[in-house]
Design an enzyme around this catalytic site. Sequence first.
Site, PDB file in Angstrom:
ATOM      1  N   GLY A 151      29.355  79.402 -32.634  1.00 35.31           N
ATOM      2  CA  GLY A 151      29.623  78.402 -31.604  1.00 35.31           C
ATOM      3  C   GLY A 151      31.108  78.269 -31.322  1.00 35.31           C
ATOM      4  O   GLY A 151      31.813  79.266 -31.102  1.00 35.31           O
ATOM      5  N   ALA A 152      31.589  77.041 -31.346  1.00 35.07           N
ATOM      6  CA  ALA A 152      32.995  76.775 -31.034  1.00 35.07           C
ATOM      7  C   ALA A 152      33.949  77.360 -32.067  1.00 35.07           C
ATOM      8  O   ALA A 152      35.168  77.412 -31.818  1.00 35.07           O
ATOM      9  CB  ALA A 152      33.226  75.267 -30.916  1.00 35.07           C
ATOM     10  N   GLY A 197      33.850  80.513 -33.082  1.00 36.51           N
ATOM     11  CA  GLY A 197      34.016  81.952 -32.871  1.00 36.51           C
ATOM     12  C   GLY A 197      32.925  82.768 -33.524  1.00 36.51           C
ATOM     13  O   GLY A 197      31.741  82.500 -33.345  1.00 36.51           O
ATOM     14  N   GLY A 203      25.516  83.009 -26.395  1.00 37.42           N
ATOM     15  CA  GLY A 203      25.206  84.092 -27.330  1.00 37.42           C
ATOM     16  C   GLY A 203      24.754  85.346 -26.603  1.00 37.42           C
ATOM     17  O   GLY A 203      25.104  86.466 -26.989  1.00 37.42           O
ATOM     18  N   ASP A 204      23.980  85.172 -25.533  1.00 40.44           N
ATOM     19  CA  ASP A 204      23.541  86.319 -24.731  1.00 40.44           C
ATOM     20  C   ASP A 204      24.732  86.986 -24.051  1.00 40.44           C
ATOM     21  O   ASP A 204      24.808  88.217 -23.968  1.00 40.44           O
ATOM     22  CB  ASP A 204      22.523  85.870 -23.679  1.00 40.44           C
TER      23      ASP A 204
END
Length: 314
Positions: A227-228, A230, A256-257
């Site tokens: 997520g935030a 990295g 994520g895609d």
Amino acid sequence: MTSRIVTVTLNAAIDKTYYLPEWRHGTVMRSERVLAAAGGKGINVARVLRHLGHASVTATGFAAGYNGRFIAEKVGEAGIVPDFVEAEGESRLCLNFIDGRDGASTEVLEPGPDIRSLDLEAMREKIRGAASGAALVIFSGSLPRGCPADFYAELIGIARDAGAEVFLDTSGAALAEGMKARPAFIKPNEDEIRPWMAGAAGGEDGFRQAAAALADQGIPNVAVTLGAEGAVAGAGGQLYRVRIPRLEAVNAVGSGDAFVAGFAYGYVRGWPVERSLRHAAAAGCANALSDAAGEVRPTDHERLLREIQVDVLA
């Protein structure tokens, strides 16, 4: 000539995003704005690949009923070749409610159609044909009802036998079974990686150990997205830490895609791992700045490329 990439979304969807002034439990809420798009993880990957400038992208998977026809139409409008297997029933809706107060996202995901044995056989034949002449096949997302847990593993073998490299982005039993077929790349997030952290330390050290362990199992490229925070990645016997800038995210669904798409873009071009990871992280960040999942503005991506830090870990 640009190498063809095929994305596979076995549980394709119509993604509907509702922008609400505020989320109020147990009340009637009126949306200020609604977006509807072809969705499912593989379709998001395909769309981001086109936004990044990859010319030849084909999307396949199961598409059922009216929703399936809408999905195929929207895929074609995005400059992606739609090549779906028609199934009975109705493709699912995935609903995302955005709280206008803080941007928080609440998702409701339908299960999708029931897949029959004849649909499974049709998909095997579709993958065999689609993978022939393709540089890369990317399998993404959940398995619909009726698909055995090892179906990804079977399809990976078919695609590889047809001459294509293979990526896999899924979770749970589908990931555990699919990894047995040794895809070239997997991208679990911080929740999906936890089953492989048994006995490992928590936090970032645990993610590093899990990424290294999965790479040791014969998967050449493993990226754990955080997520935030990295990502942590393992490739070629080396570990990498990917750090991203702080963002005012609009809608992080699909980031994520977008990461998978960015890595695939570099992978088929033979880029070094560090460059591909930077491209992937910038795509994931750019997606979070857009209203809809699987949307990356090239200007955002180019700017963010300069703000991504990729470090080699000792």
